[in-house]
Write a protein that holds these residues in place. Structure first.
Motif, PDB file in Angstrom:
ATOM      1  N   VAL A 171       0.866  -1.166   0.000  1.00 55.37           N
ATOM      2  CA  VAL A 171       0.000   0.000   0.000  1.00 55.37           C
ATOM      3  C   VAL A 171       0.912   1.228   0.000  1.00 55.37           C
ATOM      4  N   LEU A 172       0.699   2.110  -0.950  1.00 51.39           N
ATOM      5  CA  LEU A 172       1.509   3.329  -1.094  1.00 51.39           C
ATOM      6  C   LEU A 172       3.009   3.036  -1.079  1.00 51.39           C
ATOM      7  N   GLY A 173       3.410   1.959  -1.752  1.00 55.36           N
ATOM      8  CA  GLY A 173       4.818   1.610  -1.845  1.00 55.36           C
ATOM      9  C   GLY A 173       5.399   0.910  -0.632  1.00 55.36           C
ATOM     10  N   ILE A 174       4.594   0.744   0.400  1.00 56.21           N
ATOM     11  CA  ILE A 174       5.049   0.027   1.594  1.00 56.21           C
ATOM     12  C   ILE A 174       4.522  -1.393   1.506  1.00 56.21           C
ATOM     13  N   CYS A 175       5.445  -2.345   1.484  1.00 57.95           N
ATOM     14  CA  CYS A 175       5.050  -3.741   1.311  1.00 57.95           C
ATOM     15  C   CYS A 175       5.200  -4.518   2.610  1.00 57.95           C
ATOM     16  N   ARG A 176       4.414  -5.568   2.719  1.00 59.68           N
ATOM     17  CA  ARG A 176       4.369  -6.374   3.926  1.00 59.68           C
ATOM     18  C   ARG A 176       4.105  -7.820   3.568  1.00 59.68           C
ATOM     19  N   LYS A 177       4.777  -8.717   4.280  1.00 60.45           N
ATOM     20  CA  LYS A 177       4.482 -10.141   4.136  1.00 60.45           C
ATOM     21  C   LYS A 177       3.417 -10.497   5.168  1.00 60.45           C
ATOM     22  N   GLY A 178       2.362 -11.139   4.693  1.00 67.84           N
ATOM     23  CA  GLY A 178       1.279 -11.544   5.578  1.00 67.84           C
ATOM     24  C   GLY A 178       1.470 -12.951   6.110  1.00 67.84           C
ATOM     25  N   GLY A 179       2.591 -13.543   5.776  1.00 67.44           N
ATOM     26  CA  GLY A 179       2.885 -14.874   6.284  1.00 67.44           C
ATOM     27  C   GLY A 179       2.242 -15.974   5.470  1.00 67.44           C
ATOM     28  N   THR A 180       2.298 -17.158   6.035  1.00 65.40           N
ATOM     29  CA  THR A 180       1.763 -18.349   5.378  1.00 65.40           C
ATOM     30  C   THR A 180       0.485 -18.782   6.067  1.00 65.40           C
ATOM     31  N   TRP A 181      -0.584 -18.864   5.277  1.00 60.41           N
ATOM     32  CA  TRP A 181      -1.857 -19.348   5.787  1.00 60.41           C
ATOM     33  C   TRP A 181      -1.956 -20.836   5.506  1.00 60.41           C
ATOM     34  N   LYS A 182      -2.698 -21.540   6.347  1.00 56.99           N
ATOM     35  CA  LYS A 182      -2.859 -23.000   6.210  1.00 56.99           C
ATOM     36  C   LYS A 182      -4.326 -23.332   5.906  1.00 56.99           C
ATOM     37  N   LYS A 183      -4.525 -24.254   4.964  1.00 56.80           N
ATOM     38  CA  LYS A 183      -5.867 -24.717   4.626  1.00 56.80           C
ATOM     39  C   LYS A 183      -6.414 -25.550   5.775  1.00 56.80           C
ATOM     40  N   VAL A 184      -7.676 -25.326   6.122  1.00 58.39           N
ATOM     41  CA  VAL A 184      -8.351 -26.059   7.192  1.00 58.39           C
ATOM     42  C   VAL A 184      -9.419 -26.915   6.556  1.00 58.39           C
ATOM     43  N   ASN A 185      -9.436 -28.218   6.876  1.00 54.51           N
ATOM     44  CA  ASN A 185     -10.443 -29.118   6.288  1.00 54.51           C
ATOM     45  C   ASN A 185     -11.717 -29.131   7.077  1.00 54.51           C
TER      46      ASN A 185
END
Length: 130
Positions: A116-130
């Motif tokens: 957003v506005l040139g500022i980047c962020r890693k949101g991490g790794t999400w895991k699928k839930v069954n």
């Protein structure tokens, strides 16, 4: 009669194609945010795109907690770019910002990042839930 059979076959085939779910659809457990909180996101079609709604929130201890963001769209305007890559928008409750997102799906994991506005962020790794 032949024409009827062709039309019926075409309708059945197209209905089967429309019913095929995108691999991103389903339930996802987010990575912990800056506050140590995580969430359960339900991804489903919204029009021609995909959206993800926060269904449950979890505190740093992993226990379910109340959140004003329950029911909020966390993922919006998301499209499948092919090869397990998606683009759209992701809202970050801990920062109150919506990021232009890149999602990369690999099996039962989803790597989330955005800017957003040139500022980047890693949101991490999400895991699928069954």
């Amino acid at each position: 009669m032949k024409k009827f059979a062709l039309i019926t076959t075409a309708l059945v085939f197209s209905a089967g194609m429309a019913a095929a779910a995108d691999p991103l659809e389903g339930m996802w457990r987010t990575a912990k945010d800056d506050n140590g909180n995580s969430g359960l996101i339900k991804v489903a079609p919204c029009g021609a795109k995909l959206c993800g709604t926060l269904i449950k929130a979890y505190g740093p201890d992993g226990n379910e907690m109340a959140s004003e963001n329950i029911g909020r769209q966390i993922i919006s305007e998301t499209v499948n770019d092919g090869g397990g890559k998606y683009s759209g928008k992701v809202y970050s409750p801990d920062r109150g910002k919506t990021y232009k997102s890149k999602l990369v799906l690999s099996g039962a994991t989803l790597n989330v990042s955005g800017c957003v506005l040139g500022i980047c962020r890693k949101g991490g790794t999400w895991k699928k839930v069954n």
